[in-house]
Design a protein around this motif. Structure first.
Motif, PDB file in Angstrom:
ATOM      1  N   UNK A  16       0.814  -1.210   0.000  1.00  0.00           N
ATOM      2  CA  UNK A  16       0.000   0.000   0.000  1.00  0.00           C
ATOM      3  C   UNK A  16       0.854   1.268   0.000  1.00  0.00           C
ATOM      4  N   UNK A  17       2.158   1.107   0.208  1.00  0.00           N
ATOM      5  CA  UNK A  17       3.063   2.252   0.283  1.00  0.00           C
ATOM      6  C   UNK A  17       4.235   2.033  -0.684  1.00  0.00           C
ATOM      7  N   UNK A  18       4.002   2.202  -1.993  1.00  0.00           N
ATOM      8  CA  UNK A  18       5.031   1.862  -2.982  1.00  0.00           C
ATOM      9  C   UNK A  18       6.272   2.758  -2.958  1.00  0.00           C
ATOM     10  N   UNK A  19       6.235   3.841  -2.181  1.00  0.00           N
ATOM     11  CA  UNK A  19       7.408   4.716  -2.102  1.00  0.00           C
ATOM     12  C   UNK A  19       8.194   4.522  -0.807  1.00  0.00           C
ATOM     13  N   UNK A  20       7.997   3.354  -0.156  1.00  0.00           N
ATOM     14  CA  UNK A  20       8.686   3.037   1.086  1.00  0.00           C
ATOM     15  C   UNK A  20       9.397   1.692   0.972  1.00  0.00           C
ATOM     16  N   UNK A  21      10.555   1.591   1.631  1.00  0.00           N
ATOM     17  CA  UNK A  21      11.324   0.353   1.701  1.00  0.00           C
ATOM     18  C   UNK A  21      11.553   0.051   3.181  1.00  0.00           C
ATOM     19  N   UNK A  22      11.282  -1.180   3.574  1.00  0.00           N
ATOM     20  CA  UNK A  22      11.539  -1.626   4.940  1.00  0.00           C
ATOM     21  C   UNK A  22      12.870  -2.372   4.940  1.00  0.00           C
ATOM     22  N   UNK A  23      13.746  -2.003   5.870  1.00  0.00           N
ATOM     23  CA  UNK A  23      15.003  -2.725   6.044  1.00  0.00           C
ATOM     24  C   UNK A  23      14.989  -3.370   7.429  1.00  0.00           C
ATOM     25  N   UNK A  37      12.191  -5.089   2.135  1.00  0.00           N
ATOM     26  CA  UNK A  37      10.813  -5.303   1.695  1.00  0.00           C
ATOM     27  C   UNK A  37      10.401  -4.072   0.885  1.00  0.00           C
ATOM     28  N   UNK A  38       9.975  -4.309  -0.358  1.00  0.00           N
ATOM     29  CA  UNK A  38       9.578  -3.224  -1.252  1.00  0.00           C
ATOM     30  C   UNK A  38       8.397  -3.684  -2.080  1.00  0.00           C
ATOM     31  N   UNK A  66      16.147  -5.242  14.460  1.00  0.00           N
ATOM     32  CA  UNK A  66      16.073  -3.803  14.195  1.00  0.00           C
ATOM     33  C   UNK A  66      15.381  -3.561  12.858  1.00  0.00           C
ATOM     34  N   UNK A  67      14.667  -2.450  12.779  1.00  0.00           N
ATOM     35  CA  UNK A  67      13.936  -2.111  11.556  1.00  0.00           C
ATOM     36  C   UNK A  67      14.092  -0.629  11.248  1.00  0.00           C
ATOM     37  N   UNK A  68      14.077  -0.326   9.947  1.00  0.00           N
ATOM     38  CA  UNK A  68      14.087   1.059   9.485  1.00  0.00           C
ATOM     39  C   UNK A  68      13.120   1.186   8.321  1.00  0.00           C
ATOM     40  N   UNK A  69      12.509   2.335   8.211  1.00  0.00           N
ATOM     41  CA  UNK A  69      11.667   2.653   7.066  1.00  0.00           C
ATOM     42  C   UNK A  69      12.427   3.675   6.227  1.00  0.00           C
ATOM     43  N   UNK A  70      12.646   3.335   4.960  1.00  0.00           N
ATOM     44  CA  UNK A  70      13.443   4.163   4.062  1.00  0.00           C
ATOM     45  C   UNK A  70      12.580   4.733   2.949  1.00  0.00           C
TER      46      UNK A  70
END
Length: 97
Positions: A16-23, A37-38, A66-70
């Motif tokens: 639902x958020x195609x401009x976000x990448x989860x690391x 995740x993209x 650990x997680x980051x939203x890019x």
């Protein structure tokens, strides 16, 4: 919640958020592990992943720490971190991405 369930929920949310990448980062038997995740798809940058889309992308013994939203699409030379680092569950609970 298992790490496999967590990854599936993050994949769903990323559709639902195609401009976000989860690391996601953690360890597999004391070795570093990283998963990106993209747009609903996951791929490990440190370990092989199966071609079977129904198979888990997490190797046996993975601990996600650990997680980051890019900002997406990802530019490896210059990552724009929007949220994090924080625990993977806390990223899932973030109200705004």
């Amino acid at each position: 919640m298992t790490d496999v369930d967590l990854v599936q929920q993050l994949e769903e949310r990323s559709r639902q958020m195609p401009d976000r990448v989860v690391r996601l980062q953690g360890t597999v038997e004391n070795e570093p592990f990283e998963l990106l995740i993209f747009r609903g798809f996951s791929s490990s940058t440190t370990h092989p992943t199966a071609f079977d889309p129904d198979a888990s992308v997490l190797p046996e013994g993975t601990r996600l720490e650990r997680a980051e939203l890019l900002q997406g699409p990802l530019n490896p030379a210059e990552s724009a971190v929007l949220i994090g680092p924080l625990s993977p569950v806390d990223l899932l609970n973030q109200a705004s991405w």
